[in-house]
Design a protein around this motif. Structure first.
Motif, short mmCIF file in Angstrom:
data_model
loop_
_atom_site.label_atom_id
_atom_site.label_comp_id
_atom_site.label_asym_id
_atom_site.label_seq_id
_atom_site.Cartn_x
_atom_site.Cartn_y
_atom_site.Cartn_z
N SER A 1 4.69 -14.23 -14.06
CA SER A 1 5.77 -13.37 -13.60
C SER A 1 5.31 -11.93 -13.48
O SER A 1 5.63 -11.23 -12.51
N PHE A 2 4.51 -11.48 -14.46
CA PHE A 2 3.99 -10.11 -14.42
C PHE A 2 3.11 -9.91 -13.19
O PHE A 2 3.24 -8.93 -12.45
N ILE A 3 2.18 -10.83 -12.97
CA ILE A 3 1.25 -10.71 -11.84
C ILE A 3 2.01 -10.71 -10.51
O ILE A 3 1.75 -9.90 -9.63
N ALA A 4 2.98 -11.61 -10.38
CA ALA A 4 3.76 -11.70 -9.14
C ALA A 4 4.55 -10.42 -8.90
O ALA A 4 4.57 -9.88 -7.78
N ASN A 5 5.19 -9.91 -9.95
CA ASN A 5 6.00 -8.72 -9.79
C ASN A 5 5.16 -7.47 -9.59
O ASN A 5 5.57 -6.54 -8.90
N THR A 6 3.97 -7.44 -10.21
CA THR A 6 3.08 -6.30 -10.01
C THR A 6 2.58 -6.27 -8.57
O THR A 6 2.48 -5.21 -7.95
N THR A 7 2.28 -7.44 -8.01
CA THR A 7 1.87 -7.52 -6.60
C THR A 7 2.98 -7.05 -5.69
O THR A 7 2.76 -6.31 -4.74
N LEU A 8 4.21 -7.45 -6.01
CA LEU A 8 5.36 -7.03 -5.22
C LEU A 8 5.54 -5.53 -5.29
O LEU A 8 5.76 -4.85 -4.28
N THR A 9 5.40 -4.96 -6.50
CA THR A 9 5.54 -3.52 -6.67
C THR A 9 4.47 -2.77 -5.91
O THR A 9 4.73 -1.76 -5.27
N SER A 10 3.24 -3.28 -5.95
CA SER A 10 2.16 -2.60 -5.24
C SER A 10 2.41 -2.62 -3.74
O SER A 10 2.03 -1.70 -3.02
N THR A 11 3.07 -3.68 -3.23
CA THR A 11 3.43 -3.73 -1.81
C THR A 11 4.39 -2.60 -1.47
O THR A 11 4.26 -1.93 -0.44
N GLU A 12 5.34 -2.36 -2.34
CA GLU A 12 6.34 -1.32 -2.11
C GLU A 12 5.73 0.08 -2.24
O GLU A 12 6.21 1.03 -1.62
N GLU A 13 4.68 0.22 -3.05
CA GLU A 13 4.11 1.53 -3.33
C GLU A 13 2.77 1.77 -2.65
O GLU A 13 2.07 2.72 -2.98
N LEU A 14 2.39 0.91 -1.69
CA LEU A 14 1.11 1.09 -1.00
C LEU A 14 1.08 2.44 -0.29
O LEU A 14 2.03 2.81 0.42
N GLU A 15 -0.01 3.17 -0.50
CA GLU A 15 -0.18 4.47 0.13
C GLU A 15 -1.58 4.56 0.72
O GLU A 15 -2.52 3.95 0.22
N GLY A 16 -1.73 5.36 1.78
CA GLY A 16 -3.05 5.65 2.32
C GLY A 16 -3.63 4.60 3.24
O GLY A 16 -4.79 4.72 3.65
N TYR A 17 -2.86 3.58 3.59
CA TYR A 17 -3.39 2.57 4.50
C TYR A 17 -3.32 3.08 5.94
O TYR A 17 -2.55 4.00 6.26
N GLU A 18 -4.13 2.49 6.81
CA GLU A 18 -4.17 2.93 8.20
C GLU A 18 -4.16 1.73 9.13
O GLU A 18 -4.64 0.65 8.78
N LEU A 19 -3.61 1.94 10.33
CA LEU A 19 -3.58 0.90 11.35
C LEU A 19 -4.92 0.86 12.06
O LEU A 19 -5.39 1.85 12.62
N VAL A 20 -5.56 -0.29 12.03
CA VAL A 20 -6.85 -0.48 12.69
C VAL A 20 -6.65 -0.94 14.14
O VAL A 20 -7.25 -0.41 15.08
N ASP A 21 -5.76 -1.90 14.31
CA ASP A 21 -5.58 -2.46 15.66
C ASP A 21 -4.31 -3.28 15.70
O ASP A 21 -3.76 -3.66 14.65
#
Length: 458
Positions: free
Chosen positions: A100-120
């Motif tokens: 549950s921790f791993i799943a929710n941490t992954t979900l949280t990181s999705t919501e808080e993703l920063e600095g990504y860029e569109l490649v194509d």
């Protein structure tokens, strides 16, 4: 003027041809390699999302769906592992909590993703593809900033918790401990090295160890070592007083969970009052066992829920096992004295068949029958008489009526039952009377005894 119009027409036709040529080129653009196989790059996380363009829904946004899928894919590359020096390693968590921790941490990181860029991005006739990437170095830099900020906040909350603890305010101390856990919930799986009060520590480990030591420092006690109870009679709640203390100081507002062997507690989840006490309401003890146990334990789940609504934190704290307090209840069977006035045609009999069968059933249930009523918990009166009912087909008949009354030692009426007209038939009047008594005895055995028993046990 004519020449100018000709030039404009030629220019328009040329522009149109170029536009059509570009559109044709886009339509025949081959699918990029990344739509078939995700690139491998040690310096970047990659996320690829795809969505069908076919839908009957008017508000269907296939581009946004593809973008969301790409971000989810990007987050899934950022693996979450539990470090041996992390907060989670301090508690024996079950597999469900860990997953549950791993799943929710992954979900949280999705919501808080920063600095990504569109490649194509690529679009076919039926599908839309999106390709994002995130610099691993940039991700770690941003995460480190969030971690330091979270640790600073958690450290302040831990200091506040310790101050409440030193002031013997147990309720507020635990609330602040949980707030500290909540501040670093994104980083439970990490070592969290941090300088706290001049010492370099693994902060999560230290925090959990302080919470566990605090909960063990809270003592549940009872002024009485044991409590005596009589089966079927209510127990004075004052005798069942249970208190919670922290270093000798009674603690109000502490949630307690109560259980009782051989019975039930009417309100099993309670809080200590302003005097740090609870008074369990267990009604009557029904059990025939000579000893039952009233158990009290800190209700960690309820207490944690007052500090946070985060289900993961509640799950985590529920993994902490606390030693329960047990109060022994010594159960003695109630005692009875039975007075009988059983007659045959208004003459008192030398035997008491109805009283005897009632006593026999009570002895089977481990109730105590005493010879006199001086120290008895209950007094039972059995009154019966038989009347001659004449002849039926040249056979004598008799009609028996009887009453059973039970009062407690305070004189309160517990049970009162009158049974009329039990018929007996025999060759003679005495035999008919005995036949009626036998039927009445079977009625007591098969039906009335359970009713009588419930009157003073339930």
């Amino acid at each position: 003027m004519k020449k100018r119009i000709t030039v404009l027409v030629i220019t328009a036709l040329f522009t149109s041809c170029i536009s059509k040529q570009k559109t044709a080129e886009n339509q025949v653009r081959p699918a990029p390699a990344w739509t078939q196989s995700k690139p491998v790059d040690p310096f970047y996380y990659h996320g690829i999302g795809v969505s069908t363009k076919l839908s009957n829904h008017a508000n269907f946004d296939y581009k946004q769906i593809a973008k969301n899928n790409a971000l989810n894919d990007l987050a899934s590359e950022i693996s979450v592992r539990v470090n041996a020096s992390s907060l989670l390693s301090q508690i024996e968590i079950n597999r469900h909590v860990s997953e549950s921790f791993i799943a929710n941490t992954t979900l949280t990181s999705t919501e808080e993703l920063e600095g990504y860029e569109l490649v194509d991005a690529y679009e076919s006739e039926t599908h839309y593809f999106v390709f994002y990437r995130l610099s691993r170095e940039e991700h770690e830099r941003r995460k480190a900033l969030r971690r330091e900020k979270a640790l600073a906040a958690a450290a302040d909350l831990l200091t506040t918790a310790e101050e409440f603890r030193n002031r013997k305010d147990g309720y507020q101390a635990y609330i602040m401990y949980i707030k500290s856990v909540e501040a670093i919930k994104e980083f439970w799986n990490e070592p969290l090295e941090f300088t706290y009060q001049g010492n370099r520590i693994f902060f999560g480990n230290h925090l959990i160890s302080r919470i566990i030591s605090f909960l063990n420092e809270l003592q549940i006690q009872a002024p009485s070592g044991t409590v005596a109870a009589t089966r079927g009679r209510p127990i004075d709640q004052e005798l069942l007083e249970i208190i919670v203390v922290l270093n000798g100081i009674r603690q109000p507002s502490i949630p307690i969970r109560l259980t009782l062997t051989g019975g039930r507690v009417r309100n099993p989840n309670v809080k200590t009052n302003t005097s740090g006490a609870v008074y369990p309401d267990i009604g009557r003890i029904h059990s025939a066992n000579p000893r039952e146990r009233l158990t009290a334990v800190i209700n960690v789940e309820a207490w944690t829920s007052e500090a946070t609504s985060n289900f993961q934190i509640i799950q985590l704290m529920n993994q902490i096992r606390l030693r329960p307090f047990t109060l022994d209840i010594l159960v003695q069977s109630p005692s009875f004295v039975v007075f009988s006035d059983e007659r045959m045609f208004e003459t008192k009999m030398n035997t008491s068949p109805l009283a005897d069968v009632l006593k026999a059933e009570m002895i089977k249930d481990q109730f105590v029958i005493q010879p006199n009523g001086r120290d008895s918990d209950y007094i039972i009166h059995v009154d019966a008489d038989v009347e001659d009912s004449g002849q039926i087909n040249r056979m004598s008949s008799a009609s028996l009526s009887f009453r059973i009354q039970i009062v407690d030692k305070e004189g309160q009426l517990i049970y009162n039952r009158l049974v009329k007209s039990i018929k007996g038939i025999h060759n003679d009047a005495r035999g008919a009377a005995l036949d009626a008594y036998n039927k009445a005895a079977r009625l007591i055995q098969r039906e009335l005894y359970l009713e009588i028993r419930r009157s003073f046990i339930e």
